[in-house]
Structure formats: structure tokens, C-alpha cells
Write a protein that holds these residues in place. Structure first.
Motif: not given
Ligand code: FCB
Length: 458
Positions: A136-137, A141-147, A204-210
């Protein structure tokens, strides 16, 4: 001779039902990096970069916990802890970051959860403690929403597969995953970017929310979902207005950038001002904040030390921060009070202030668990420094509880000495000493102290 008061436990009683625990994380203890189809994580890759980790070390073999876990569960049972916080290695479940889950990775955690429950030890599972699949990196990585989307998929898979886990923590310390990893380059993936690090923090925050949304939809009765943040009060180095403003900038970067969206549903108003020229927030989408701020059942707080901040001229960034961007702050080490064996400042007051500060700033703050707190040194078995640190931080937590903050538990970092990221194996945080050559485990004085402290609070 050890002073008697260094051996004594906290005097204030903790509330009934207070949870006493220990914490670890997957990459720091498991080893077995190629076992059962595990894929590489960003920490496997970063550890191979010359100079990235002290002495060229890596999480292989760490504590070989992947094979020795029954012994480690026994050590916890011997301590008498109520709970164990550990993390699941994403690359054991999805070796390439996505696709089909590997049952072998999930089975390892199933066996661990069952053994804990049989022993009456409540599992607190962290889904992401920094070991992003390297695949994924390579896609951003976490720069992109797909992660973030992949993370939600992974979270839902682990949540569905692991029965018997009442507490779920989505992320550990998104500040470190984003700023330390993508701006300072001290942690994997070792990037030194400005905008990329801010994008990482948001994703990261979006990942948390999802992930929260996915897990809520299928939650079993009584399950609780939270997130863990590292928090350091930013203390102005002097009474000057300049240093006060610098401390506010530091507070934004370390604390409010995460707590405001999670607990208050909005990014801090001073974010663009603090980040200056890298303030391009085009990665934010409508609806993100609603997702990120969905109610939590608890907040995990990791506390080690406060940060003393002074104003610094822009263009002359603080070498200690090593950041790719500049927020006009210099960290300072005030004279006096003690530092840990690693040189980290020891200020238990900072834990009290963190807890009362959260309760003051966020009405409706969910119950808090102190999900990490601990002391690093070179590994002495008669670790009086660790005992004093734990005792004084427990006293600070008790004081915050007395002041009305709803703190429900405390997890000592860490059960075992382990791979301390860029510091390698030289920095030891365990209640139990690990001889990495033989994998022998030896309880330290602090292990016995913690056992007695817990027993004394029953
Ligand atoms: C925290 C990390 C944890 C450990 C401690 C010492 O920032 O969450 O993994 O390394 O520091």
C-alpha cells in the motif's frame, strides 16, 4: 539501597472496575516476519534503509511472540492484569494490503484472544499500530485516500473474524504515523514531506471514520470502539507572548489537529495559519468531518512527556524536530527535573493536565483509557526508575479522576522489552526483561511492583 517510597504503590484508591492492563504492538514483539504468508510492512522496508534504525536492527526476531505467545499470556496472568492491549498486523491478514484475507494470520489472533479470555484477561485490539503493508505504501501510502478505504476493509475483516474482543481501537497515534513518518522521516516510511504528511494525517482520520462506520454496522452487543492518540501538553518555554504562540502552534500539530476533528467535528481554526505555505487541504472532501467525528465509546490516551516549546525564527527549523516543514517552533529542555533512562522528561503533571484539558475542551468527552504510559531505560532488572515513574503517573491519573475526569483504565507500556522503532532494541520499556539471544523472559522489579499495586487496588 532503594528508597522505601519508591516501592510503594499509589495511595489513592482507583474507582471500582478500573481496568489494569499492559500494552504491546505487533511489529514490536511478534517477529516471525515471514511466517504463515505474512507480507512485508513499511517497517520491514524502512529497517533495511542504512541508518534508519539504530544498529541496523529490525522487528525480526523481536520477542518471537508469534511463537512464544502462550508464555507471554502466562506472564500476564501472573501479573493479575484485567486487560491486554495488543495490535493486529495488517500484513498478516492482507499480505498485499487487500484482496483475500489470509486465514492463518487471523487464526493466530483467534488463538490469542481465546487464551486471554480463558484467563479472564480482556482483549483490547488495536487495528493499526504502524505496520502498513508495504504494497500500500507503494501505491501512495497514507498520502492517498485509497489507503483509508483499504483500512476500513481490513478493519471490517478483523472485526468480523475475532469474536470475544469487547474493545476495538482503530488507530494508534495518528500523529506519529503521519508527522513522524511522512514529515520527519524518523519512522517508516521515512518520508520528509510537508503536504504529504498533512494528507496522511487526514487520511488516517478518514480511515478511522470509515472503519468505525463499518464496525458499528456489525457490532456485537457490548462492543466498544475508540481510537488512541498520543498527547503531549505544549508548555511555553517562557511567559513571553511569542513562546505562548509557539506552544499553541505545537499544540495544534501534536494534539488539536487530531482531537478537534475527532471530538469536536471541526479542524482547528488556526491550521492554515500554522502550516503556512503547505496549507493545501484539497484532500478534504465534503462529509469527511461527519465521518471522522462519529461518536466514540472511549478515547485512548498515550502519555509519556510534555513538550516545552519556544518561538524560533522561520527558516531556521528546529533540528530536533527534523520536520520537512516549519512551524516556527523550537523544543527546549528546561533545566532541572528528571529525565528517563532514554532522556525523556519526567513530568507526571503533564498526564493530569492532558486529562483535565481534554475534559475541559471537549464537552461530552467519552470515557478515557490511558492506553500507554511507561518508562524506557537500558534494561536494569532492579528498575526503580520505572517504578517511580509508574507510581507518580498513576498518582497524576488518580488526581485527574478526583477532579472529575472519567478515566476507566491504565495500560502500562509495555509487558515486554521490545523493538523500540528507530531506537531498536537498546531502549527497553518492559516490565519483563527479554534476552534477545535466548528469548528468555525475566520479570523485573517493576513487574512485581505492578502486580502488588494491582492486587492492592482490588
Ligand atoms: C509510543 C508507541 C509505542 C512505544 C512507545 C514507547 O509512541 O505507541 O509503540 O514505542 O511510544
Amino acid at each position: 539501597m532503594t528508597a522505601v517510597d519508591e516501592r510503594s504503590g499509589p495511595t489513592r484508591p482507583f474507582p471500582p472496575g478500573f481496568v489494569w492492563g499492559v500494552a504491546t504492538s505487533s511489529y514490536q514483539i511478534e517477529g516471525a516476519v515471514d511466517a504463515d504468508g505474512r507480507g512485508p510492512s513499511i517497517w520491514d522496508a524502512f529497517s533495511r534503509v542504512p541508518g534508519a534504525v539504530a544498529a541496523g536492527e529490525s522487528g525480526d526476531p523481536a520477542c518471537d511472540h508469534y511463537r512464544r505467545w502462550p508464555q507471554d499470556v502466562e506472564l500476564m496472568a501472573g501479573l493479575g492484569v484485567d486487560a491486554y492491549r495488543f495490535s493486529v498486523a495488517w500484513p498478516r491478514v492482507f499480505p498485499d494490503g487487500g484482496g483475500r484475507a489470509d486465514r492463518r494470520g487471523l487464526d493466530f489472533y483467534r488463538r490469542l484472544v481465546d487464551a486471554l479470555n480463558e484467563r479472564g484477561i480482556t482483549p483490547f485490539v488495536t487495528l493499526y499500530h504502524w505496520d502498513l503493508p508495504q504494497a500500500l505504501e507503494e501505491r501512495g501510502g497514507w498520502r492517498v485516500r485509497e489507503t483509508a478505504e483499504r483500512f476500513a476493509e481490513y478493519a471490517a475483516t478483523v472485526h468480523g473474524a475475532l469474536d470475544g474482543v469487547p474493545y476495538w481501537i482503530t488507530l494508534n497515534e495518528p500523529y506519529c504515523s503521519s508527522i513522524t513518518g511522512y514529515a520527519e522521516g524518523r519512522h517508516a516510511p521515512g518520508a520528509r514531506e510537508g503536504h504529504g504528511a498533512l494528507a496522511a494525517a487526514h487520511h488516517l482520520l478518514v480511515g478511522h471514520g470509515l472503519a468505525v462506520a463499518r464496525m458499528r454496522a456489525t457490532a456485537r452487543p457490548g462492543e466498544r470502539i475508540g481510537v488512541t492518540l498520543n498527547m503531549s501538553p505544549a508548555v511555553p518555554a517562557s511567559p513571553s507572548a511569542e513562546d505562548a504562540a509557539a506552544a499553541r502552534r505545537m499544540d495544534l500539530m501534536v494534539n488539536r489537529q487530531f482531537t478537534d476533528p475527532l471530538l469536536g467535528g471541526a479542524y482547528p481554526g488556526d491550521m492554515a495559519e500554522v502550516y503556512g505555505e503547505i496549507s493545501d487541504f484539497s484532500f478534504r472532501r465534503d462529509g469527511d468531518l461527519a465521518l471522522v467525528s462519529a461518536p466514540l465509546d472511549f478515547l485512548g490516551v498515550n502519555y509519556y512527556y510534555p513538550i516545552h516549546a519556544a518561538a524560533a525564527p522561520y527558516g531556521q527549523p528546529d533540528p530536533a524536530l527534523r520536520s520537512a516543514f516549519d512551524i516556527g517552533v523550537r523544543t527546549v529542555a528546561p533545566d532541572g527535573p528528571p529525565v528517563s533512562g532514554l532522556g525523556w522528561r519526567i513530568e507526571p503533571r503533564g498526564l493530569h493536565d492532558t486529562l483535565t484539558g481534554l475534559a475541559g475542551r471537549y464537552p461530552g468527552l467519552p470515557p478515557v483509557f490511558i492506553t500507554e504510559n511507561g518508562y524506557g531505560d537500558a534494561g536494569e532488572l532492579d528498575d526503580t526508575g520505572r517504578i517511580a515513574y509508574l507510581r507518580d503517573h498513576l498518582a497524576a491519573a488518580a488526581e485527574a479522576i478526583g477532579a472529575g475526569v472519567d478515566v476507566r483504565g491504565y495500560f502500562c507500556w509495555s509487558l515486554l522489552d521490545n523493538f523500540e522503532w528507530a531506537r531498536g532494541y537498546a531502549a527497553r520499556f518492559g516490565l519483563v526483561h527479554v534476552d534477545y539471544a535466548t528469548q528468555a523472559r525475566t520479570p523485573k522489579a517493576s513487574y512485581h511492583w505492578y502486580r502488588e499495586t494491582i492486587a492492592g487496588q482490588r
